[in-house]
Motif scaffolding. Structure first.
Motif, PDB file in Angstrom:
ATOM      1  N   ASN A  41       0.709  -0.922  -0.209  1.00 44.73           N
ATOM      2  CA  ASN A  41      -0.164  -0.225   0.024  1.00 44.73           C
ATOM      3  C   ASN A  41       1.190   1.432  -0.430  1.00 44.73           C
ATOM      4  O   ASN A  41       0.538   2.170   0.453  1.00 44.73           O
ATOM      5  N   LEU A  42       2.251   1.053  -0.233  1.00 51.27           N
ATOM      6  CA  LEU A  42       3.120   2.247  -0.708  1.00 51.27           C
ATOM      7  C   LEU A  42       1.947   3.190  -1.239  1.00 51.27           C
ATOM      8  O   LEU A  42       0.967   3.184  -2.940  1.00 51.27           O
ATOM      9  N   PRO A  43       2.782   4.604  -1.254  1.00 49.05           N
ATOM     10  CA  PRO A  43       2.161   5.993  -2.243  1.00 49.05           C
ATOM     11  C   PRO A  43       2.369   5.159  -3.873  1.00 49.05           C
ATOM     12  O   PRO A  43       3.639   4.711  -4.295  1.00 49.05           O
ATOM     13  N   SER A  44       1.699   6.163  -4.771  1.00 48.39           N
ATOM     14  CA  SER A  44       1.848   5.866  -5.771  1.00 48.39           C
ATOM     15  C   SER A  44       3.689   6.561  -6.862  1.00 48.39           C
ATOM     16  O   SER A  44       4.365   5.568  -7.504  1.00 48.39           O
ATOM     17  N   SER A  45       4.130   7.115  -6.069  1.00 46.32           N
ATOM     18  CA  SER A  45       5.499   7.578  -6.540  1.00 46.32           C
ATOM     19  C   SER A  45       6.521   6.449  -5.869  1.00 46.32           C
ATOM     20  O   SER A  45       7.356   6.849  -6.649  1.00 46.32           O
ATOM     21  N   TRP A  46       6.149   5.875  -5.210  1.00 48.64           N
ATOM     22  CA  TRP A  46       7.465   4.431  -5.051  1.00 48.64           C
ATOM     23  C   TRP A  46       7.932   3.590  -5.844  1.00 48.64           C
ATOM     24  O   TRP A  46       8.621   2.662  -6.319  1.00 48.64           O
ATOM     25  N   GLY A  47       6.375   3.391  -7.151  1.00 48.53           N
ATOM     26  CA  GLY A  47       7.071   2.650  -8.154  1.00 48.53           C
ATOM     27  C   GLY A  47       7.471   3.650  -9.517  1.00 48.53           C
ATOM     28  O   GLY A  47       8.081   2.666 -10.326  1.00 48.53           O
ATOM     29  N   ALA A  48       7.768   4.398  -9.624  1.00 50.14           N
ATOM     30  CA  ALA A  48       8.168   5.641 -10.477  1.00 50.14           C
ATOM     31  C   ALA A  48       9.438   6.154 -10.543  1.00 50.14           C
ATOM     32  O   ALA A  48      10.009   6.808  -9.587  1.00 50.14           O
ATOM     33  N   GLY A  49      10.788   5.431 -11.023  1.00 48.70           N
ATOM     34  CA  GLY A  49      11.871   5.900 -11.228  1.00 48.70           C
ATOM     35  C   GLY A  49      13.243   5.219 -10.497  1.00 48.70           C
ATOM     36  O   GLY A  49      12.765   4.881  -9.378  1.00 48.70           O
ATOM     37  N   SER A  50      13.836   5.309 -10.673  1.00 46.19           N
ATOM     38  CA  SER A  50      14.661   4.906  -9.567  1.00 46.19           C
ATOM     39  C   SER A  50      15.347   5.946  -8.789  1.00 46.19           C
ATOM     40  O   SER A  50      16.190   5.770  -7.791  1.00 46.19           O
ATOM     41  N   ASP A  51      15.303   6.770  -8.419  1.00 46.04           N
ATOM     42  CA  ASP A  51      15.209   8.328  -8.004  1.00 46.04           C
ATOM     43  C   ASP A  51      14.570   8.213  -5.920  1.00 46.04           C
ATOM     44  O   ASP A  51      13.663   8.694  -6.416  1.00 46.04           O
ATOM     45  N   VAL A  52      15.349   8.206  -5.602  1.00 49.41           N
ATOM     46  CA  VAL A  52      14.500   7.156  -4.595  1.00 49.41           C
ATOM     47  C   VAL A  52      14.069   8.648  -3.461  1.00 49.41           C
ATOM     48  O   VAL A  52      13.054   8.799  -2.859  1.00 49.41           O
ATOM     49  N   CYS A  53      15.122   9.647  -3.944  1.00 48.06           N
ATOM     50  CA  CYS A  53      14.817  10.979  -2.970  1.00 48.06           C
ATOM     51  C   CYS A  53      13.049  11.928  -3.739  1.00 48.06           C
ATOM     52  O   CYS A  53      13.455  12.956  -3.251  1.00 48.06           O
ATOM     53  N   VAL A  54      12.424  11.468  -4.795  1.00 47.19           N
ATOM     54  CA  VAL A  54      11.784  12.286  -5.128  1.00 47.19           C
ATOM     55  C   VAL A  54      10.065  10.582  -4.942  1.00 47.19           C
ATOM     56  O   VAL A  54       8.938  10.807  -4.836  1.00 47.19           O
ATOM     57  N   PHE A  55      10.415   9.631  -4.540  1.00 43.62           N
ATOM     58  CA  PHE A  55       9.387   9.310  -3.384  1.00 43.62           C
ATOM     59  C   PHE A  55       8.286   9.596  -2.315  1.00 43.62           C
ATOM     60  O   PHE A  55       9.033  10.611  -1.860  1.00 43.62           O
ATOM     61  N   ASP A  56       7.397  10.006  -1.838  1.00 44.70           N
ATOM     62  CA  ASP A  56       6.740  10.526  -1.140  1.00 44.70           C
ATOM     63  C   ASP A  56       7.211   9.755  -0.502  1.00 44.70           C
ATOM     64  O   ASP A  56       6.906   8.772  -0.118  1.00 44.70           O
ATOM     65  N   GLY A  57       7.281  11.182   1.230  1.00 41.04           N
ATOM     66  CA  GLY A  57       7.637  10.860   2.247  1.00 41.04           C
ATOM     67  C   GLY A  57       8.741  10.266   2.667  1.00 41.04           C
ATOM     68  O   GLY A  57      10.259  10.699   3.664  1.00 41.04           O
ATOM     69  N   ILE A  58      10.148  10.544   1.442  1.00 40.67           N
ATOM     70  CA  ILE A  58      11.136  10.423   1.526  1.00 40.67           C
ATOM     71  C   ILE A  58      12.069  11.922   1.644  1.00 40.67           C
ATOM     72  O   ILE A  58      11.847  12.414   0.310  1.00 40.67           O
ATOM     73  N   THR A  59      12.948  12.240   1.850  1.00 36.52           N
ATOM     74  CA  THR A  59      13.927  13.715   1.683  1.00 36.52           C
ATOM     75  C   THR A  59      14.932  13.143   1.947  1.00 36.52           C
ATOM     76  O   THR A  59      15.892  12.526   2.723  1.00 36.52           O
ATOM     77  N   CYS A  60      15.668  13.905   0.818  1.00 34.64           N
ATOM     78  CA  CYS A  60      17.439  13.326   1.359  1.00 34.64           C
ATOM     79  C   CYS A  60      18.346  14.940   1.264  1.00 34.64           C
ATOM     80  O   CYS A  60      17.733  16.045   1.149  1.00 34.64           O
ATOM     81  N   GLU A  61      19.385  14.505   1.554  1.00 35.92           N
ATOM     82  CA  GLU A  61      20.070  16.134   1.844  1.00 35.92           C
ATOM     83  C   GLU A  61      20.210  16.780   0.036  1.00 35.92           C
ATOM     84  O   GLU A  61      21.286  15.990  -0.374  1.00 35.92           O
ATOM     85  N   ARG A  62      20.410  18.244   0.211  1.00 37.79           N
ATOM     86  CA  ARG A  62      20.864  17.885  -1.054  1.00 37.79           C
ATOM     87  C   ARG A  62      21.998  18.690  -1.183  1.00 37.79           C
ATOM     88  O   ARG A  62      22.462  19.433  -0.201  1.00 37.79           O
ATOM     89  N   GLY A  63      22.706  19.229  -2.265  1.00 39.69           N
ATOM     90  CA  GLY A  63      24.238  19.476  -2.270  1.00 39.69           C
ATOM     91  C   GLY A  63      24.975  19.375  -1.424  1.00 39.69           C
ATOM     92  O   GLY A  63      26.263  19.719  -1.660  1.00 39.69           O
ATOM     93  N   GLY A  64      24.850  18.190  -1.167  1.00 39.26           N
ATOM     94  CA  GLY A  64      25.957  17.391  -0.412  1.00 39.26           C
ATOM     95  C   GLY A  64      25.545  16.128  -1.100  1.00 39.26           C
ATOM     96  O   GLY A  64      25.776  15.696  -2.054  1.00 39.26           O
ATOM     97  N   SER A  65      26.184  15.097   1.052  1.00 37.87           N
ATOM     98  CA  SER A  65      25.800  13.839   0.103  1.00 37.87           C
ATOM     99  C   SER A  65      24.973  12.714  -0.472  1.00 37.87           C
ATOM    100  O   SER A  65      24.904  12.226  -0.950  1.00 37.87           O
ATOM    101  N   GLY A  66      23.460  13.474  -0.429  1.00 39.76           N
ATOM    102  CA  GLY A  66      22.110  13.103  -1.571  1.00 39.76           C
ATOM    103  C   GLY A  66      21.906  11.788  -0.187  1.00 39.76           C
ATOM    104  O   GLY A  66      20.900  11.095  -0.986  1.00 39.76           O
ATOM    105  N   ARG A  67      22.042  11.478   0.677  1.00 40.70           N
ATOM    106  CA  ARG A  67      22.169  10.602   2.309  1.00 40.70           C
ATOM    107  C   ARG A  67      20.135  11.123   2.642  1.00 40.70           C
ATOM    108  O   ARG A  67      19.876  12.063   2.295  1.00 40.70           O
ATOM    109  N   VAL A  68      19.752  10.329   2.925  1.00 42.60           N
ATOM    110  CA  VAL A  68      17.742   9.674   3.092  1.00 42.60           C
ATOM    111  C   VAL A  68      18.220  10.338   4.351  1.00 42.60           C
ATOM    112  O   VAL A  68      19.063  10.400   5.040  1.00 42.60           O
TER     113      VAL A  68
END
Length: 467
Positions: A41-68
């Motif tokens: 029952n994950l949000p639909s965005s979790w099935g689109a593409g390979s960039d996990v940082c665009v998944f609904d509910g996921i935030t990554c560090e920007r301009g740096g390591s890119g880690r979750v």
């Protein structure tokens, strides 16, 4: 050439750091994909593409390591379990999973030094890892409400979370004595441990929680519940909300004059004694729930406070309205105060007529003639107010746990014929009673100052009477 060699180590270091960051980011991505596989029952965005940082509910560090850095999947209707690889997300600052139907074992997050917020409320997790809360110095908000966990105790490792402001774990299967380690968390503002299986008394260290504003310990589901005195709570001067209802607390309500209380709920306990007028003089107090306790003495004078006082609780006061008690009742309650208002006495020591069914009180012509509290488990001290019971001929307080001294005032009781305080822990000097008084005082520590002297001070009847 020499210049190039000089720069070589720095280049290697930069490349090495970049490679490490890339590897960490790649590991985080792999963990999020593991999470996607284990949840439904994950949000639909979790099935689109390979960039996990665009998944609904996921935030990554920007301009740096890119880690979750944030996982916020609250109230998504998710089912499934959490993968053990979650423990690799060491850059995580927030993990919010409340309002889902996740189950199984919660994975280890030991060493998540940046984690500030962990919320798991309302899921079906059945166990926490043995290293739960280890090395989490940044934790500020921890909520574990309504989880069907196996019985567990709050780990000592929580003391390392020195920035913790909110710890909420109601209905979370916590067992054992109240976790005294919490007294070390000086930043704590809100503590909620309701509906668990805690037992025993409140540790004195709670007085050190100088920032605490909200304390909820109500409705413990253990057989013994939380018990003992609530005196330590009055020392928490910033406290605004106190919910300790439906436990087995005993003794009197302490003086809350220095508090900022707004809500005070102690109903359904075994509290005793006279309700202090100072409680209802707290300018911030809005609501006080006091029903189903064993209060005694005068009805309090209540103004500008919503008070829950109904049924049997009201009938225990001397009168059904504010006003002084019968002088004999007042005296006996002063005596009970010396003993700490014990619950056994409070069972019958209520109302405005002591010459009837009050335990240990026998009257003649409207005055107390016998005061007999032998082997009642009493502690505390002997109040000099007993001397006001001038009609007493027999005074028996033997075989209890009384401490302190025998008040000199008791020697003035004109009708006293028998004075028995044998087998207590009294000290000091036994006062000189009249020769007509038979004194039984063996089994105490008379002659000691309370400093632990080894002198044998047991007195026979004749020695005590003639001393």
């Amino acid at each position: 050439m020499g210049r190039d060699l000089h720069l070589f180590p720095l280049s290697v270091l930069l490349l090495s750091s970049l490679a490490a960051a890339t590897a960490a980011k790649s590991a985080d991505e792999g963990t999020i994909f593991d999470l996607a596989k284990s949840l439904s029952n994950l949000p639909s965005s979790w099935g689109a593409g390979s960039d996990v940082c665009v998944f609904d509910g996921i935030t990554c560090e920007r301009g740096g390591s890119g880690r979750v850095t944030i996982i916020n999947l609250r109230d998504k209707g998710l089912t499934g379990t959490l993968p053990t690889s979650l423990s690799s997300l060491t850059a995580l600052k927030e993990l919010q999973l409340q309002g889902n139907a996740l189950h199984g074992d919660f994975p280890s997050l030991a060493g998540f030094t940046d984690l500030t917020r962990l919320v798991l409320d309302g899921n079906g997790f059945t166990s926490l890892p043995s290293d739960f809360l280890k090395d989490m110095p940044s934790m500020q908000y921890l909520s574990l409400e309504n989880l069907p966990l196996k019985p567990w105790a709050v780990p000592d490792a929580i003391v390392g979370s020195s920035s913790l402001e909110t710890f909420s774990a109601s209905n979370a299967s916590i067992v054992g004595a109240f976790p005294a380690v919490l007294a070390n968390l000086s930043s704590l503002k809100s503590l909620r441990l309701s509906y668990n299986k805690l037992t025993g008394g409140l540790p004195a260290g709670l007085a050190e929680l100088i920032a605490l504003e909200n304390l909820q310990l109500n409705n413990q589901m253990s057989d013994g519940k939380l018990s003992g005195s609530i005196g330590v709570v009055a020392a928490i001067t910033k406290l605004k909300l106190l919910w300790i209802q439906s436990n087995k607390f005993t003794g009197p309500i302490p003086d809350f004059s220095n508090s900022q209380l707004e809500v005070f709920n102690v109903r359904d306990n075994r509290l005793t004694g006279v309700l202090p007028a100072s409680l209802f003089e707290i300018k911030t107090l809005l609501n006080a729930s006091l029903t189903n306790n064993h209060f005694q003495g005068p009805m309090p004078n209540i103004h500008n406070v919503s008070v829950d006082l109904v049924g049997d609780t009201v009938s225990r006061f001397c009168l059904a309205k504010p006003g002084p008690c019968d002088p004999l009742v007042t005296t006996l309650l002063e005596v009970a105060a010396g003993f700490g208002y014990p619950a056994e006495l409070a069972e019958t020591w209520n109302g405005n007529t002591p010459c009837g069914n009050w335990i240990g009180v026998i009257c003649s012509n409207g005055n107390v003639s016998i005061f007999y509290l032998h082997n009642r488990g009493l502690s505390g001290t002997i109040s000099p107010a007993i001397a006001n019971l001038t009609g007493v001929g027999k005074l028996d307080l033997s075989d209890n746990h009384l401490t302190g001294v025998v008040p000199d005032a008791l020697t003035t009781m004109s009708n006293l014929k028998l004075f028995d305080v044998s087998n207590n822990s009294l000290n000091g000097e036994l006062p000189m009673f009249k020769p007509t008084v038979k004194v039984l005082a063996e089994g105490n520590r008379f002659g000691e100052s309370g400093s632990g002297s080894e002198s044998d001070s047991s007195l026979s009847n004749s020695e005590a009477a003639q001393k």
